[in-house]
Design a protein around this motif. Structure first.
Motif, PDB file in Angstrom:
ATOM      1  N   LEU A   3       0.816  -1.206   0.000  1.00 35.61           N
ATOM      2  CA  LEU A   3       0.000   0.000   0.000  1.00 35.61           C
ATOM      3  C   LEU A   3       0.857   1.267   0.000  1.00 35.61           C
ATOM      4  O   LEU A   3       0.539   2.247  -0.640  1.00 35.61           O
ATOM      5  CB  LEU A   3      -0.922  -0.003   1.238  1.00 35.61           C
ATOM      6  N   PHE A   4       1.979   1.242   0.698  1.00 34.76           N
ATOM      7  CA  PHE A   4       2.789   2.443   0.858  1.00 34.76           C
ATOM      8  C   PHE A   4       3.996   2.505  -0.087  1.00 34.76           C
ATOM      9  O   PHE A   4       4.920   3.239   0.159  1.00 34.76           O
ATOM     10  CB  PHE A   4       3.255   2.546   2.309  1.00 34.76           C
ATOM     11  N   LYS A  10       1.038   7.014  -0.348  1.00 37.86           N
ATOM     12  CA  LYS A  10       1.524   7.553   0.928  1.00 37.86           C
ATOM     13  C   LYS A  10       0.804   8.857   1.260  1.00 37.86           C
ATOM     14  O   LYS A  10       0.375   9.072   2.399  1.00 37.86           O
ATOM     15  CB  LYS A  10       3.026   7.794   0.882  1.00 37.86           C
ATOM     16  N   VAL A  11       0.663   9.722   0.279  1.00 37.15           N
ATOM     17  CA  VAL A  11      -0.041  10.998   0.476  1.00 37.15           C
ATOM     18  C   VAL A  11      -1.505  10.726   0.830  1.00 37.15           C
ATOM     19  O   VAL A  11      -2.069  11.357   1.731  1.00 37.15           O
ATOM     20  CB  VAL A  11       0.068  11.883  -0.786  1.00 37.15           C
ATOM     21  N   LEU A  12      -2.121   9.774   0.151  1.00 37.10           N
ATOM     22  CA  LEU A  12      -3.507   9.422   0.427  1.00 37.10           C
ATOM     23  C   LEU A  12      -3.662   8.890   1.861  1.00 37.10           C
ATOM     24  O   LEU A  12      -4.598   9.243   2.573  1.00 37.10           O
ATOM     25  CB  LEU A  12      -3.989   8.377  -0.578  1.00 37.10           C
ATOM     26  N   ALA A  13      -2.721   8.058   2.298  1.00 34.25           N
ATOM     27  CA  ALA A  13      -2.770   7.508   3.656  1.00 34.25           C
ATOM     28  C   ALA A  13      -2.613   8.612   4.700  1.00 34.25           C
ATOM     29  O   ALA A  13      -3.310   8.623   5.717  1.00 34.25           O
ATOM     30  CB  ALA A  13      -1.692   6.447   3.825  1.00 34.25           C
ATOM     31  N   LEU A  16      -5.867  10.612   4.746  1.00 35.38           N
ATOM     32  CA  LEU A  16      -6.925   9.865   5.439  1.00 35.38           C
ATOM     33  C   LEU A  16      -6.693   9.850   6.954  1.00 35.38           C
ATOM     34  O   LEU A  16      -7.633  10.020   7.738  1.00 35.38           O
ATOM     35  CB  LEU A  16      -7.017   8.441   4.898  1.00 35.38           C
ATOM     36  N   ALA A  17      -5.460   9.669   7.363  1.00 34.39           N
ATOM     37  CA  ALA A  17      -5.152   9.673   8.794  1.00 34.39           C
ATOM     38  C   ALA A  17      -5.434  11.052   9.391  1.00 34.39           C
ATOM     39  O   ALA A  17      -5.985  11.164  10.495  1.00 34.39           O
ATOM     40  CB  ALA A  17      -3.693   9.284   9.015  1.00 34.39           C
ATOM     41  N   GLY A  18      -5.084  12.102   8.654  1.00 33.23           N
ATOM     42  CA  GLY A  18      -5.359  13.468   9.124  1.00 33.23           C
ATOM     43  C   GLY A  18      -6.853  13.736   9.219  1.00 33.23           C
ATOM     44  O   GLY A  18      -7.319  14.358  10.182  1.00 33.23           O
TER      45      GLY A  18
END
Length: 91
Positions: A3-4, A10-13, A16-18
């Motif tokens: 995934l990363f 990575k930017v998407l993750a 999403l976390a933010g």
């Protein structure tokens, strides 16, 4: 993890976390504000109830005081001699 591997994922993750973190913060602040406002409302409601009950009790006390004064005046008008108050038949 696959995934990363790409920069896009990575930017998407991170985004999403933010967003999840921001949603949790906004939800927590909202819950705190609602509970705080509810607490203030309950205090105001209880104060209003206490004021209402105090007014009712004051009215009852005044009414009782008026009844006692009326009765005492009626008895004092009927009693010529204070010794009559000791007489059970007079009472």
């Amino acid at each position: 993890m696959k995934l990363f591997y790409s920069l896009k994922r990575k930017v998407l993750a991170v985004c999403l976390a933010g967003m999840i973190l921001m949603a949790l913060c906004v939800g927590g602040i909202s819950l705190w504000t609602i509970s705080h406002l509810t607490y203030d409302y309950e205090i105001q409601n209880m104060t209003h109830l206490v004021d209402t009950k105090a007014t009712i009790i004051d009215d009852e006390l005044l009414r009782s005081e008026n009844i006692v004064n009326y009765t005492a005046n009626a008895i004092s008008r009927k009693v010529d001699d204070p010794a009559q108050l000791r007489d059970l038949s007079f009472r």
